[in-house]
Design a protein around this motif. Structure first.
Motif, PDB file in Angstrom:
ATOM      1  N   TYR A 106       0.826  -1.220   0.000  1.00  0.00           N
ATOM      2  CA  TYR A 106       0.000   0.000   0.000  1.00  0.00           C
ATOM      3  C   TYR A 106       0.852   1.259   0.000  1.00  0.00           C
ATOM      4  O   TYR A 106       0.432   2.310  -0.486  1.00  0.00           O
ATOM      5  CB  TYR A 106      -1.043   0.002   1.132  1.00  0.00           C
ATOM      6  CG  TYR A 106      -0.515   0.146   2.539  1.00  0.00           C
ATOM      7  CD1 TYR A 106      -0.390  -0.955   3.372  1.00  0.00           C
ATOM      8  CD2 TYR A 106      -0.169   1.402   3.051  1.00  0.00           C
ATOM      9  CE1 TYR A 106       0.075  -0.820   4.672  1.00  0.00           C
ATOM     10  CE2 TYR A 106       0.288   1.549   4.346  1.00  0.00           C
ATOM     11  CZ  TYR A 106       0.415   0.435   5.154  1.00  0.00           C
ATOM     12  OH  TYR A 106       0.874   0.570   6.443  1.00  0.00           O
ATOM     13  N   ALA A 112      -1.525   4.919   2.892  1.00  0.00           N
ATOM     14  CA  ALA A 112      -2.860   4.673   3.460  1.00  0.00           C
ATOM     15  C   ALA A 112      -3.735   5.914   3.343  1.00  0.00           C
ATOM     16  O   ALA A 112      -3.302   7.020   3.658  1.00  0.00           O
ATOM     17  CB  ALA A 112      -2.726   4.255   4.919  1.00  0.00           C
ATOM     18  N   GLY A 116      -8.326   1.690   8.396  1.00  0.00           N
ATOM     19  CA  GLY A 116      -8.628   0.273   8.220  1.00  0.00           C
ATOM     20  C   GLY A 116      -9.652   0.103   7.121  1.00  0.00           C
ATOM     21  O   GLY A 116     -10.210   1.087   6.611  1.00  0.00           O
ATOM     22  N   VAL A 117      -9.882  -1.140   6.759  1.00  0.00           N
ATOM     23  CA  VAL A 117     -10.744  -1.476   5.625  1.00  0.00           C
ATOM     24  C   VAL A 117     -12.049  -2.064   6.167  1.00  0.00           C
ATOM     25  O   VAL A 117     -12.050  -3.153   6.758  1.00  0.00           O
ATOM     26  CB  VAL A 117     -10.000  -2.498   4.724  1.00  0.00           C
ATOM     27  CG1 VAL A 117     -10.926  -3.067   3.669  1.00  0.00           C
ATOM     28  CG2 VAL A 117      -8.773  -1.843   4.082  1.00  0.00           C
ATOM     29  N   LEU A 330      -6.903   0.015   1.104  1.00  0.00           N
ATOM     30  CA  LEU A 330      -6.381   0.979   2.077  1.00  0.00           C
ATOM     31  C   LEU A 330      -5.916   2.267   1.395  1.00  0.00           C
ATOM     32  O   LEU A 330      -5.964   3.335   1.979  1.00  0.00           O
ATOM     33  CB  LEU A 330      -5.209   0.348   2.851  1.00  0.00           C
ATOM     34  CG  LEU A 330      -4.855   1.002   4.177  1.00  0.00           C
ATOM     35  CD1 LEU A 330      -5.945   0.750   5.210  1.00  0.00           C
ATOM     36  CD2 LEU A 330      -3.507   0.490   4.714  1.00  0.00           C
ATOM     37  N   TYR A 361     -13.050  -4.142  10.941  1.00  0.00           N
ATOM     38  CA  TYR A 361     -12.115  -3.655   9.919  1.00  0.00           C
ATOM     39  C   TYR A 361     -10.985  -4.658   9.742  1.00  0.00           C
ATOM     40  O   TYR A 361     -10.520  -5.274  10.712  1.00  0.00           O
ATOM     41  CB  TYR A 361     -11.510  -2.306  10.337  1.00  0.00           C
ATOM     42  CG  TYR A 361     -12.530  -1.194  10.366  1.00  0.00           C
ATOM     43  CD1 TYR A 361     -12.685  -0.342   9.277  1.00  0.00           C
ATOM     44  CD2 TYR A 361     -13.358  -1.019  11.477  1.00  0.00           C
ATOM     45  CE1 TYR A 361     -13.650   0.663   9.285  1.00  0.00           C
ATOM     46  CE2 TYR A 361     -14.323  -0.018  11.494  1.00  0.00           C
ATOM     47  CZ  TYR A 361     -14.467   0.820  10.397  1.00  0.00           C
ATOM     48  OH  TYR A 361     -15.423   1.808  10.399  1.00  0.00           O
ATOM     49  N   HIS A 363      -6.918  -4.931   8.313  1.00  0.00           N
ATOM     50  CA  HIS A 363      -5.743  -4.125   7.974  1.00  0.00           C
ATOM     51  C   HIS A 363      -4.709  -5.059   7.361  1.00  0.00           C
ATOM     52  O   HIS A 363      -4.500  -6.165   7.876  1.00  0.00           O
ATOM     53  CB  HIS A 363      -5.173  -3.433   9.221  1.00  0.00           C
ATOM     54  CG  HIS A 363      -4.169  -2.382   8.850  1.00  0.00           C
ATOM     55  ND1 HIS A 363      -2.887  -2.693   8.456  1.00  0.00           N
ATOM     56  CD2 HIS A 363      -4.283  -1.032   8.763  1.00  0.00           C
ATOM     57  CE1 HIS A 363      -2.253  -1.569   8.140  1.00  0.00           C
ATOM     58  NE2 HIS A 363      -3.067  -0.549   8.328  1.00  0.00           N
TER      59      HIS A 363
END
Ligand code: KDG
Ligand code: MG
Length: 402
Positions: A106, A112, A116-117, A330, A361, A363
């Motif tokens: 990423y 980023a 978080g996703v 991200l 989330y 990560h």
């Protein structure tokens, strides 16, 4: 740095996965996922027989050039087999570059854009009551978004209904299982399922549903409208995804947000949908959509049309593809949500990974590259087994869409 070896690895730790490993003269290697559910060996041959010989001796840092070489150079473009193979090479090259430079992928993609996703899990049950209870289990685990699917009374093997509490695996060994489908019976049950979920858990949880390409445009429009009171996060593949123009009709009838694209292999499959603002989420993913390099371009094109991403993340995408998706998720500006169907412990053991789940989330973690390894010693214990997705017939025996 030069590519010295390209291996295509097949293993079946609970389900089949195809993994590409690209080795270099500097000892760094990269992994790519090349799994195409039910058609795995076609991609194995594409990679082993046709792509691997062309990669030996190339500079793995030239990711864009190698992508263009494989896409333009084949003459035969697009399609799931070709784009899965290119996607696997592309993931492996990003992995090599990240490892060689000592940074997570990423960081190579711009860094980023978020902490978080956001992910969604899969709650399901044979009955509506079981599906409602399953939503509660996901909320207890911290999920902020849940896809809900329930069996339809009178139909065997409804799409999306899993085995056990957290796992859903539609592919089965042997030849394809035949399920029975009735759009009328299905349409009669879905709105009340979501009414029960909202009654039980309130308005905050994001709810999703997948119709899996099974409705005609007017049936799809009706479902979207009937679900409006329950404010879904999205309604997925409500009509066959390749019929882009059909979404004009659906869109005119409903404000329920629409998601499409897990079966798309390039952005050219989605141009009408995007240009005409017919969808809200693009479901293309790194493995079947030509890798990080192409998906980044597809996401940028979606962003111009105010469409966010919602990458496919079912169990047939290996932890390598999941990691690659997370690095992209991200970093891009128009990330929406990531599907996260948990892999079994057997699969996770073969693919130890740096990504972690916390509070709804995921990560990707800070390991250089994609952050996923491949345990040959464990993988070799699980040889390939022929397996297929089910097929679907209407109640009178006519073939339907699975
Ligand atoms: O290989 C096909 C599955 O990944 C697909 O049926 C799952 O529709 C799916 C989803 O939304 O995860
Ligand atoms: Mg789907």
């Amino acid at each position: 740095m030069r590519i010295t070896d390209v291996e295509v690895l097949v293993t079946c730790p609970g389900r089949n996965f195809v993994t590409l490993r690209v080795r270099t003269d500097e000892g760094v290697h990269g992994l790519g996922d090349a799994t195409l559910n039910g058609r795995e060996l076609a991609v194995v041959s594409y990679l082993r027989d046709h792509v691997a010989p062309c990669l030996i001796g190339r500079d793995p840092f030239r990711i864009e050039d190698i992508w263009q070489y494989l896409y333009r150079g084949a003459y035969w473009r697009r399609g799931p087999v070709t784009m899965t193979a290119i996607g696997a090479v592309d993931m492996a090259l990003w992995d090599i570059k990240g490892k060689a430079l000592g940074v997570p992928v990423y960081e190579l993609l711009g860094g980023a854009s978020r902490a978080g996703v956001l992910v969604y899990g899969h709650a399901s049950g044979e009955s509506a009551g079981e599906a409602v209870d399953a939503v509660g289990r996901y909320l207890d685990l911290g999920y902020k978004a849940v896809r809900v699917q329930a069996g339809v009374p009178g139909l065997s093997g409804t799409y999306g209904v899993g085995r056990g509490e957290l796992f859903y695996e539609p592919a089965g060994t042997g030849l394809p299982r035949e399920d029975v489908w009735s759009a009328e019976k299905y349409l009669a049950t879905v709105p009340s399922l979501f009414a029960r979920v909202r009654d039980e858990y309130g308005d905050e949880v994001r709810l999703l549903h997948d119709a899996h390409h099974r409705l005609t445009p007017i049936q799809a429009a009706r479902l979207g409208r009937d679900l409006e009171p329950y404010r879904l996060f999205w309604l997925e593949d409500v009509a066959p995804a390749e019929q882009q123009e059909a979404f004009r009709l659906i869109r005119q009838h409903t404000t329920t947000p629409l998601a499409v694209g897990e079966i798309f292999s390039t952005i050219h499959d989605a141009t009408v949908l995007l240009r005409e603002y017919l969808i809200d989420y693009l479901r293309m993913t790194v493995v079947h959509g030509g890798g990080i390099t192409h998906l980044r371009n597809a996401a940028a094109y979606a962003d111009v049309h105010q469409v966010r991403t919602g990458c496919h993340g079912a169990t047939d995408l290996s932890p390598v593809a999941m990691a690659a998706a997370l690095h992209l998720d991200l970093s891009i500006p128009n990330f929406g949500i990531q599907e996260y169907m948990r892999h079994t412990a057997e699969t996770d053991e073969v693919f130890p990974h740096a990504y972690t789940f916390s509070g709804g989330y995921l990560h990707p973690g800070g390991s250089p590259g994609l952050g996923v390894d491949y345990r040959d010693d464990l993988a070799e214990r699980h040889p390939y087994q022929r397996a297929y997705l089910p097929v679907s017939r209407l109640e009178d025996g006519t073939m339907g869409n699975w």
